[in-house]
Write a protein that holds these residues in place. Structure first.
Motif: not given
Length: 222
Positions: A47-60
């Motif tokens: 779940a590396s992307y999912h974990q990164w996505h929790q930090l994501y800043e940008g368009p939806e």
């Protein structure tokens, strides 16, 4: 919402550490910045992307996790009804879910690093994608994406020759070994300008040319 079904792009390789998640991160962020409705399915148990996505800043970008092989096809095709592009981040091809994810894709991207092991695994992954296509009686388009790549490097040229000899089709735009690329996993920001952003959009334009990404955004996300 228009009735046209969105596109499914699977990023796959049997080799770990070849920038699968980084490629999905870069493409999803730049597609979203260009106005596309983007869904990412994290099909990797880590779940590396999912974990990164929790930090994501940008368009939806909408992120979903699905690691079950019996559910991944329905998950991807279902999301494609509401999004312009569905990106699937996979584990290695020893993982059955990755095989099913490749089987339902409109395009499979196979990232490769500048080393011989990556070249061998890229060839193996390409053969597997071709086998999945034969099993489903359809051709599954695939392309090699060169990551952390210096076109003038001796290793890169040797690996490139191996790929050419094997007849593997390449995305012409490579991703350079830049510091901004390496920072992707440490920050919620995706470069959409500068060298990394330009290279990401170069890949996306090639994907549009291959029919794996719509020429313009069309969907309204669910």
């Amino acid at each position: 919402m228009e009735s046209e079904v969105g596109h499914i792009v699977t990023v796959a390789s049997g080799k770990g550490g070849c920038s699968k998640t980084s490629l999905v991160t870069l493409l999803s962020g730049n597609l979203a910045a260009a106005g596309y409705r983007v869904a990412v399915i994290d099909a990797d148990p880590n779940a590396s992307y999912h974990q990164w996505h929790q930090l994501y800043e940008g368009p939806e970008i909408n992120c979903f996790c699905e690691i079950r092989h019996e559910e991944i096809v329905d998950a991807a095709q279902g999301r494609a009804e509401s999004y312009d592009v569905v990106l699937i981040d996979t584990a290695g091809f020893g993982n059955t879910t990755a095989a099913f994810a490749a089987g339902t894709a409109d395009l499979v991207l196979i990232p490769i690093m500048p080393d011989r092991a990556s070249a061998v695994e890229a060839m193996r992954t390409a053969r597997q994608v071709q086998a999945f296509g034969k099993a489903g009686r359809r051709e599954i388009p695939f392309r090699i994406v060169r990551s952390r790549w210096n076109p003038r490097g001796l290793v890169e040229r040797a690996v490139g020759a191996d790929l050419t000899e094997a007849g593997l089709p390449l995305i012409e735009q490579h991703l350079s070994d830049l510091s901004d690329f390496g920072k992707l996993s440490l920050t919620g920001k995706v470069p959409t300008s500068g060298k990394v952003g330009e290279q990401a959009m170069g890949i996306i334009k090639e994907m549009i040319g291959l029919g794996a990404v719509p020429a313009a955004p069309a969907k309204v996300a669910a």
